[in-house]
Design a protein around this motif. Structure first.
Motif, mmCIF file in Angstrom:
data_model
loop_
_atom_site.group_PDB
_atom_site.id
_atom_site.type_symbol
_atom_site.label_atom_id
_atom_site.label_comp_id
_atom_site.label_asym_id
_atom_site.label_seq_id
_atom_site.Cartn_x
_atom_site.Cartn_y
_atom_site.Cartn_z
ATOM 1 N N GLU A 65 43.198 46.104 45.522
ATOM 2 C CA GLU A 65 43.568 46.100 44.110
ATOM 3 C C GLU A 65 42.563 45.304 43.298
ATOM 4 N N ASN A 66 42.602 45.475 41.999
ATOM 5 C CA ASN A 66 41.799 44.693 41.057
ATOM 6 C C ASN A 66 40.296 44.743 41.328
ATOM 7 N N LEU A 67 39.790 45.900 41.699
ATOM 8 C CA LEU A 67 38.351 46.009 41.937
ATOM 9 C C LEU A 67 37.565 45.762 40.660
ATOM 10 N N LYS A 68 38.090 46.194 39.536
ATOM 11 C CA LYS A 68 37.402 45.960 38.262
ATOM 12 C C LYS A 68 37.209 44.466 38.054
ATOM 13 N N GLU A 69 38.212 43.688 38.400
ATOM 14 C CA GLU A 69 38.126 42.229 38.261
ATOM 15 C C GLU A 69 36.969 41.673 39.096
ATOM 16 N N SER A 70 36.814 42.171 40.320
ATOM 17 C CA SER A 70 35.709 41.711 41.177
ATOM 18 C C SER A 70 34.355 42.090 40.580
ATOM 19 N N TYR A 71 34.223 43.323 40.080
ATOM 20 C CA TYR A 71 32.963 43.736 39.458
ATOM 21 C C TYR A 71 32.681 42.910 38.210
ATOM 22 N N ASP A 72 33.737 42.595 37.446
ATOM 23 C CA ASP A 72 33.569 41.777 36.250
ATOM 24 C C ASP A 72 33.056 40.381 36.613
ATOM 25 N N GLN A 79 27.814 46.610 37.020
ATOM 26 C CA GLN A 79 28.530 47.832 37.359
ATOM 27 C C GLN A 79 28.569 47.986 38.877
ATOM 28 N N LYS A 80 29.567 48.720 39.387
ATOM 29 C CA LYS A 80 29.749 48.816 40.837
ATOM 30 C C LYS A 80 28.538 49.405 41.568
ATOM 31 N N GLU A 81 27.798 50.278 40.912
ATOM 32 C CA GLU A 81 26.619 50.853 41.586
ATOM 33 C C GLU A 81 25.517 49.815 41.820
#
Length: 170
Positions: A101-108, A113-115
């Motif tokens: 969960e909360n992958l966006k939080e980790s990228y932030d 960006q994830k790439e």
């Protein structure tokens, strides 16, 4: 030597003491099985202890971070369970049976960006190598510790177990 809970370890701790050993929950100094103790790299005992060690992580975009992993000669995410320190917080990549969960939080937290994150290359100078002895020799097929050597690997995404299989999501 310092004692902490594994989730209390931060960048300053790992920079000051690059190796931390898990204490047995039976150890009178341990609060529970998540208690770790700073040890010198020379005192690593692979025959009876599990430890974490300072690890260098290189994101796909070349940014370098420090963190830790449980050095294991397999290099598999589920065995090494790497953690990266970034902006005064820690980011783990192994979720086990918990939903990712909360992958966006980790990228932030990484600020990219994830790439630009995956794949992540990692290197740990306090890895170890083991060898299975041949049947009939004194150790009767037990794992024998041969020595410490640097190990490395790659993280392709956040890992978890689903339907009994290891899966990754980025």
């Amino acid at each position: 030597m310092a004692f902490k809970q594994i989730d209390e370890i931060d960048l300053n701790d790992i920079e000051e003491s690059p190796v931390w050993m898990f204490l047995s929950e039976d150890d009178p100094l341990a609060s529970d099985e998540l208690t770790v103790k700073a040890i010198s790299p020379e005192s690593i005992d692979h025959s009876s202890s599990i430890y974490i060690a300072k690890t260098k992580f290189i994101l796909a975009n070349g940014e370098v971070f420090t963190g830790y992993c449980t050095p294991d000669c397999s290099g598999k995410l589920e065995d090494c369970q790497p953690v990266v320190f970034c902006k005064n917080t820690s980011i783990g990549f192994w979720y086990g049976i918990k939903p990712v969960e909360n992958l966006k939080e980790s990228y932030d937290i990484f600020g990219v960006q994830k790439e630009h994150v995956f794949p992540i290359a990692w290197e740990c100078e306090f890895g170890y190598i083991t060898k299975k002895s041949a049947p009939g020799f004194p150790t009767y097929g037990q794992t024998v510790f041969l020595g410490v050597q640097p190990i490395e690997g790659e993280i392709s995404g956040f890992g978890f177990i689903e339907s009994g299989e290891v899966r990754y999501v980025a």
